[in-house]
Design a protein around this motif. Structure first.
Motif, short mmCIF file in Angstrom:
data_model
loop_
_atom_site.label_atom_id
_atom_site.label_comp_id
_atom_site.label_asym_id
_atom_site.label_seq_id
_atom_site.Cartn_x
_atom_site.Cartn_y
_atom_site.Cartn_z
N GLY A 68 0.81 -1.18 0.05
CA GLY A 68 -0.13 -0.03 -0.22
C GLY A 68 0.80 1.11 0.04
N ASN A 69 2.10 1.19 -0.16
CA ASN A 69 2.82 2.17 -0.12
C ASN A 69 2.94 2.85 -1.71
N TYR A 70 3.15 4.12 -1.70
CA TYR A 70 2.89 4.79 -3.20
C TYR A 70 4.46 4.77 -3.58
N GLN A 71 4.80 4.17 -4.56
CA GLN A 71 6.19 4.00 -5.05
C GLN A 71 6.37 4.95 -6.31
N THR A 72 7.40 5.29 -6.83
CA THR A 72 7.67 6.02 -8.11
C THR A 72 9.07 5.39 -8.43
N ILE A 73 9.06 4.73 -9.77
CA ILE A 73 10.20 4.31 -10.02
C ILE A 73 10.76 4.67 -11.27
N PHE A 74 12.05 4.86 -11.68
CA PHE A 74 12.58 5.58 -12.87
C PHE A 74 13.11 4.41 -13.79
N ASN A 75 13.31 4.91 -15.09
CA ASN A 75 13.71 3.96 -15.93
C ASN A 75 15.13 3.62 -15.92
N VAL A 76 15.88 4.56 -15.27
CA VAL A 76 17.36 4.36 -15.19
C VAL A 76 17.79 2.99 -14.12
N ASP A 77 16.76 2.77 -13.18
CA ASP A 77 16.78 1.70 -12.14
C ASP A 77 16.17 0.53 -12.71
N TYR A 78 15.14 0.65 -13.51
CA TYR A 78 14.55 -0.53 -13.81
C TYR A 78 14.08 -0.54 -15.61
N ASP A 79 13.63 -1.66 -16.15
CA ASP A 79 13.50 -1.72 -17.21
C ASP A 79 11.92 -1.63 -17.50
N LEU A 80 11.16 -0.51 -17.43
CA LEU A 80 9.87 -0.36 -17.36
C LEU A 80 9.06 -0.80 -18.44
N GLU A 81 9.59 -0.68 -19.63
CA GLU A 81 8.75 -0.91 -20.59
C GLU A 81 8.47 -2.26 -20.58
N ASN A 82 9.55 -3.40 -20.06
CA ASN A 82 9.11 -5.00 -19.94
C ASN A 82 8.33 -5.02 -18.79
N MET A 83 8.06 -4.25 -17.87
CA MET A 83 7.48 -4.53 -16.40
C MET A 83 6.10 -4.29 -16.64
N ILE A 84 5.59 -3.63 -17.90
CA ILE A 84 4.13 -3.03 -17.77
C ILE A 84 3.38 -3.86 -18.84
N ALA A 85 2.09 -4.03 -18.48
CA ALA A 85 1.07 -4.87 -19.37
C ALA A 85 0.11 -3.71 -19.51
N TRP A 86 -0.71 -3.76 -20.69
CA TRP A 86 -1.79 -2.92 -20.94
C TRP A 86 -2.91 -3.74 -21.06
N GLU A 87 -3.94 -3.30 -20.16
CA GLU A 87 -5.28 -3.88 -20.54
C GLU A 87 -6.40 -2.84 -20.72
N GLU A 88 -7.30 -3.50 -21.33
CA GLU A 88 -8.59 -2.66 -21.62
C GLU A 88 -9.19 -2.35 -20.39
N SER A 89 -9.60 -1.13 -20.14
CA SER A 89 -10.34 -0.71 -19.06
C SER A 89 -11.76 -0.57 -18.95
#
Length: 56
Positions: free
Chosen positions: A35-56
């Protein structure tokens, strides 16, 4: 469409995404499994490969 991030073994809805001028994700924010609010940056993580897109 909504983004879901796989972070530390849990899928979490992404609350905000910030994009670079080149169209890549700069950083994003979400609530983690505890439940903690996190902000992560692309220099630390491979964000494009961590994200999945869903229909809302």
């Amino acid at each position: 469409m909504r983004a879901i991030i796989n972070f530390e073994g849990k899928q979490c809805p992404v609350k905000s995404i910030f994009w670079n001028d080149d169209g890549r994700i700069s950083h994003l924010s979400f609530y983690d499994k505890d439940g903690n609010y996190q902000t992560i940056f692309n220099v630390d993580y491979d964000l494009e490969n961590m994200i999945a897109w869903e229909e809302s």
